[in-house]
Design a protein around this motif. Structure first.
Motif, PDB file in Angstrom:
ATOM      1  N   VAL A 112      25.081  66.069  -1.685  1.00  0.00           N
ATOM      2  CA  VAL A 112      25.823  67.035  -2.495  1.00  0.00           C
ATOM      3  C   VAL A 112      25.504  68.455  -2.030  1.00  0.00           C
ATOM      4  O   VAL A 112      26.400  69.300  -1.929  1.00  0.00           O
ATOM      5  CB  VAL A 112      25.507  66.848  -3.999  1.00  0.00           C
ATOM      6  N   SER A 113      24.253  68.711  -1.714  1.00  0.00           N
ATOM      7  CA  SER A 113      23.855  70.037  -1.239  1.00  0.00           C
ATOM      8  C   SER A 113      24.526  70.385   0.083  1.00  0.00           C
ATOM      9  O   SER A 113      25.021  71.499   0.267  1.00  0.00           O
ATOM     10  CB  SER A 113      22.334  70.122  -1.076  1.00  0.00           C
ATOM     11  N   VAL A 114      24.566  69.441   1.012  1.00  0.00           N
ATOM     12  CA  VAL A 114      25.211  69.677   2.304  1.00  0.00           C
ATOM     13  C   VAL A 114      26.712  69.922   2.103  1.00  0.00           C
ATOM     14  O   VAL A 114      27.281  70.843   2.700  1.00  0.00           O
ATOM     15  CB  VAL A 114      24.970  68.489   3.262  1.00  0.00           C
ATOM     16  N   ALA A 115      27.338  69.133   1.240  1.00  0.00           N
ATOM     17  CA  ALA A 115      28.762  69.335   0.970  1.00  0.00           C
ATOM     18  C   ALA A 115      29.013  70.697   0.341  1.00  0.00           C
ATOM     19  O   ALA A 115      29.980  71.389   0.695  1.00  0.00           O
ATOM     20  CB  ALA A 115      29.280  68.225   0.054  1.00  0.00           C
ATOM     21  N   PHE A 116      28.142  71.106  -0.556  1.00  0.00           N
ATOM     22  CA  PHE A 116      28.320  72.403  -1.205  1.00  0.00           C
ATOM     23  C   PHE A 116      28.076  73.547  -0.226  1.00  0.00           C
ATOM     24  O   PHE A 116      28.763  74.575  -0.273  1.00  0.00           O
ATOM     25  CB  PHE A 116      27.406  72.530  -2.426  1.00  0.00           C
ATOM     26  N   PRO A 170      31.187  78.820   2.319  1.00  0.00           N
ATOM     27  CA  PRO A 170      31.814  79.841   3.169  1.00  0.00           C
ATOM     28  C   PRO A 170      33.342  79.739   3.202  1.00  0.00           C
ATOM     29  O   PRO A 170      34.022  80.694   3.562  1.00  0.00           O
ATOM     30  CB  PRO A 170      31.233  79.604   4.556  1.00  0.00           C
ATOM     31  N   GLN A 171      33.887  78.595   2.829  1.00  0.00           N
ATOM     32  CA  GLN A 171      35.329  78.408   2.856  1.00  0.00           C
ATOM     33  C   GLN A 171      36.009  78.924   1.587  1.00  0.00           C
ATOM     34  O   GLN A 171      37.235  78.999   1.535  1.00  0.00           O
ATOM     35  CB  GLN A 171      35.664  76.919   3.027  1.00  0.00           C
ATOM     36  N   ASN A 172      35.245  79.262   0.565  1.00  0.00           N
ATOM     37  CA  ASN A 172      35.807  79.647  -0.726  1.00  0.00           C
ATOM     38  C   ASN A 172      35.181  80.937  -1.236  1.00  0.00           C
ATOM     39  O   ASN A 172      34.467  80.962  -2.225  1.00  0.00           O
ATOM     40  CB  ASN A 172      35.597  78.516  -1.743  1.00  0.00           C
ATOM     41  N   THR A 173      35.504  82.019  -0.553  1.00  0.00           N
ATOM     42  CA  THR A 173      34.961  83.316  -0.939  1.00  0.00           C
ATOM     43  C   THR A 173      35.985  84.175  -1.673  1.00  0.00           C
ATOM     44  O   THR A 173      35.719  85.333  -1.967  1.00  0.00           O
ATOM     45  CB  THR A 173      34.458  84.065   0.309  1.00  0.00           C
ATOM     46  N   THR A 174      37.141  83.622  -1.993  1.00  0.00           N
ATOM     47  CA  THR A 174      38.177  84.358  -2.704  1.00  0.00           C
ATOM     48  C   THR A 174      37.690  84.745  -4.094  1.00  0.00           C
ATOM     49  O   THR A 174      37.077  83.945  -4.805  1.00  0.00           O
ATOM     50  CB  THR A 174      39.437  83.475  -2.854  1.00  0.00           C
ATOM     51  N   LEU A 216      34.210  86.955  -9.715  1.00  0.00           N
ATOM     52  CA  LEU A 216      33.180  86.363  -8.849  1.00  0.00           C
ATOM     53  C   LEU A 216      33.856  85.661  -7.683  1.00  0.00           C
ATOM     54  O   LEU A 216      34.985  85.189  -7.820  1.00  0.00           O
ATOM     55  CB  LEU A 216      32.379  85.305  -9.607  1.00  0.00           C
ATOM     56  N   PRO A 217      33.164  85.505  -6.566  1.00  0.00           N
ATOM     57  CA  PRO A 217      33.678  84.608  -5.531  1.00  0.00           C
ATOM     58  C   PRO A 217      33.729  83.176  -6.094  1.00  0.00           C
ATOM     59  O   PRO A 217      32.865  82.782  -6.889  1.00  0.00           O
ATOM     60  CB  PRO A 217      32.654  84.710  -4.404  1.00  0.00           C
ATOM     61  N   LEU A 218      34.735  82.435  -5.699  1.00  0.00           N
ATOM     62  CA  LEU A 218      34.914  81.074  -6.217  1.00  0.00           C
ATOM     63  C   LEU A 218      33.672  80.220  -5.985  1.00  0.00           C
ATOM     64  O   LEU A 218      33.253  79.469  -6.869  1.00  0.00           O
ATOM     65  CB  LEU A 218      36.130  80.419  -5.564  1.00  0.00           C
ATOM     66  N   ALA A 219      33.053  80.344  -4.819  1.00  0.00           N
ATOM     67  CA  ALA A 219      31.868  79.532  -4.515  1.00  0.00           C
ATOM     68  C   ALA A 219      30.723  79.845  -5.474  1.00  0.00           C
ATOM     69  O   ALA A 219      30.011  78.941  -5.911  1.00  0.00           O
ATOM     70  CB  ALA A 219      31.425  79.780  -3.078  1.00  0.00           C
TER      71      ALA A 219
END
Length: 78
Positions: free
Chosen positions: A12-16, A21-25, A38-41
């Motif tokens: 789960v940590s690796v997936a997160f 970095p792909q979800n900084t919107t 906030l950034p989505l991540a």
């Protein structure tokens, strides 16, 4: 069983880490009257950690209650 939990947490940590970095919107967040952006991540990280905390608290309460019940029954059967 503990190793299975460690491996699951690692996956789960690796997936997160790959997700972050792909979800900084920027995302609008409102919670209990507090509003912000906030950034989505980061919002997802806060939600994940909150879920883990709630699960640990409720799980600990349930296990404690079951242990007390088991101890009471053990004392009654002596």
């Amino acid at each position: 069983m503990a190793w299975a939990g460690v491996w699951a947490a690692a996956l789960v940590s690796v997936a997160f880490i790959a997700f972050m970095p792909q979800n900084t919107t920027a995302t609008q967040v409102s919670f209990l009257g507090v509003h912000g952006t906030l950034p989505l991540a980061v919002a997802m990280l806060i939600a994940m950690l909150s879920g883990i905390l709630v699960t640990l608290v409720l799980g600990t309460a349930c296990i404690t209650r079951l242990r007390r019940l088991a101890n009471r029954r053990r004392r009654q059967n002596r």
